[in-house]
Design an enzyme around this catalytic site. Structure first.
Site, mmCIF file in Angstrom:
data_model
loop_
_atom_site.group_PDB
_atom_site.id
_atom_site.type_symbol
_atom_site.label_atom_id
_atom_site.label_comp_id
_atom_site.label_asym_id
_atom_site.label_seq_id
_atom_site.Cartn_x
_atom_site.Cartn_y
_atom_site.Cartn_z
ATOM 1 N N LYS A 9 0.780 -1.182 -0.180
ATOM 2 C CA LYS A 9 -0.135 -0.025 0.116
ATOM 3 C C LYS A 9 0.798 1.301 0.100
ATOM 4 C CE LYS A 9 -4.078 -2.291 2.152
ATOM 5 N NZ LYS A 9 -4.996 -1.925 3.353
ATOM 6 N N TYR A 49 -12.400 -1.744 -3.920
ATOM 7 C CA TYR A 49 -12.840 -2.031 -2.394
ATOM 8 C C TYR A 49 -14.467 -1.611 -2.486
ATOM 9 C CZ TYR A 49 -8.406 -1.957 -0.245
ATOM 10 O OH TYR A 49 -7.085 -2.280 0.364
ATOM 11 N N ASN A 112 -2.017 -0.119 6.827
ATOM 12 C CA ASN A 112 -1.507 -0.917 7.364
ATOM 13 C C ASN A 112 -0.598 -1.990 6.286
ATOM 14 O OD1 ASN A 112 -3.486 -2.072 5.685
ATOM 15 N ND2 ASN A 112 -4.686 -3.095 6.981
ATOM 16 N N HIS A 115 -1.806 -5.571 1.603
ATOM 17 C CA HIS A 115 -3.552 -6.258 1.653
ATOM 18 C C HIS A 115 -3.217 -7.609 0.961
ATOM 19 C CE1 HIS A 115 -7.561 -6.672 -0.089
ATOM 20 N NE2 HIS A 115 -7.049 -7.266 -1.067
ATOM 21 N N GLU A 126 -10.200 -10.280 -7.506
ATOM 22 C CA GLU A 126 -9.112 -9.335 -7.259
ATOM 23 C C GLU A 126 -7.994 -9.441 -8.018
ATOM 24 O OE1 GLU A 126 -9.667 -8.399 -2.515
ATOM 25 O OE2 GLU A 126 -7.768 -9.324 -2.938
HETATM 26 P P1 CMP Z 1 -7.703 -4.591 3.533
HETATM 27 O O1 CMP Z 1 -6.906 -5.895 3.782
HETATM 28 O O2 CMP Z 1 -6.824 -3.940 2.381
HETATM 29 O O3 CMP Z 1 -9.134 -4.491 3.417
HETATM 30 C C1 CMP Z 1 -9.988 -3.441 3.604
HETATM 31 C C2 CMP Z 1 -9.246 -2.537 4.312
HETATM 32 O O4 CMP Z 1 -10.073 -1.461 4.672
HETATM 33 C C3 CMP Z 1 -8.373 -2.957 5.519
HETATM 34 O O5 CMP Z 1 -7.318 -3.674 4.764
HETATM 35 C C4 CMP Z 1 -8.214 -1.547 6.138
HETATM 36 O O6 CMP Z 1 -7.007 -1.133 5.677
HETATM 37 C C5 CMP Z 1 -9.400 -0.917 5.868
HETATM 38 N N1 CMP Z 1 -10.033 -0.921 7.128
HETATM 39 C C6 CMP Z 1 -10.680 -2.165 7.511
HETATM 40 N N2 CMP Z 1 -11.426 -1.961 8.877
HETATM 41 C C7 CMP Z 1 -11.344 -0.446 8.930
HETATM 42 C C8 CMP Z 1 -11.592 0.547 9.941
HETATM 43 N N3 CMP Z 1 -12.447 0.033 11.065
HETATM 44 N N4 CMP Z 1 -11.396 1.875 9.581
HETATM 45 C C9 CMP Z 1 -10.446 2.036 8.709
HETATM 46 N N5 CMP Z 1 -9.949 1.197 7.817
HETATM 47 C C10 CMP Z 1 -10.459 -0.073 7.849
#
Ligand code: CMP
Length: 135
Positions: A9, A49, A112, A115, A126
């Protein structure tokens, strides 16, 4: 053999840790079968998403995912989906186990670092989103 989609990311690309994450991917026995550096438009991030479109974090997440370069990869190994999820760690870096990528490099639940697909159906969708034959 199974395939999963992995994304490095924008937070991790900005920190210049693409190399460290790819090294870990290779050490974990994944074969990288596709890889590209991209900068998503807001619309492309929203499309990727789309399952989260009713979540409160959808706007912020898609702003973030279109804020900088990302690296998109297709990874292959036995049990690729579950194994990549284990290596990434919990979505929230604060809850991720020591040694996982998100524990080491994640900043917040949104920023984070990486993904990964969460099921075989999602992985197929995906992978096709980024690497369809016609794209
Ligand atoms: P990812 O695995 O990319 O899939 C969906 C993403 O949404 C997740 O990682 C997080 O980065 C984001 N995400 C999930 N829950 C939350 C939350 N409560 N607040 C903000 N971002 C979120």
């Amino acid at each position: 053999m199974e395939r999963t989609l992995a994304i490095i990311k924008p937070d991790a690309v900005k920190k210049r840790i693409i190399g460290k994450i790819i090294q870990r991917i290779e050490e974990e026995g994944f074969k990288i079968v596709e890889m590209k550096l991209m900068h998503l438009t807001k619309q492309q991030a929203e499309g990727f998403y789309i399952v989260h479109k009713n979540k409160p974090f959808y706007q912020s997440l898609t702003d973030f995912m279109s804020s900088g370069d990302i690296v998109v990869m297709v990874l292959e190994r036995e049990n690729a989906i579950a194994h990549w999820r284990e290596v990434m760690g919990s979505t929230d870096p604060a809850l991720a186990k020591p040694g996982t990528i998100r524990h080491t490099y994640g900043f917040s639940i949104e920023r984070n670092a990486v993904h990964g697909s969460d099921s075989p159906e999602t992985a197929e969708w995906e992978i096709n989103y980024f690497f369809s034959k016609s794209a």
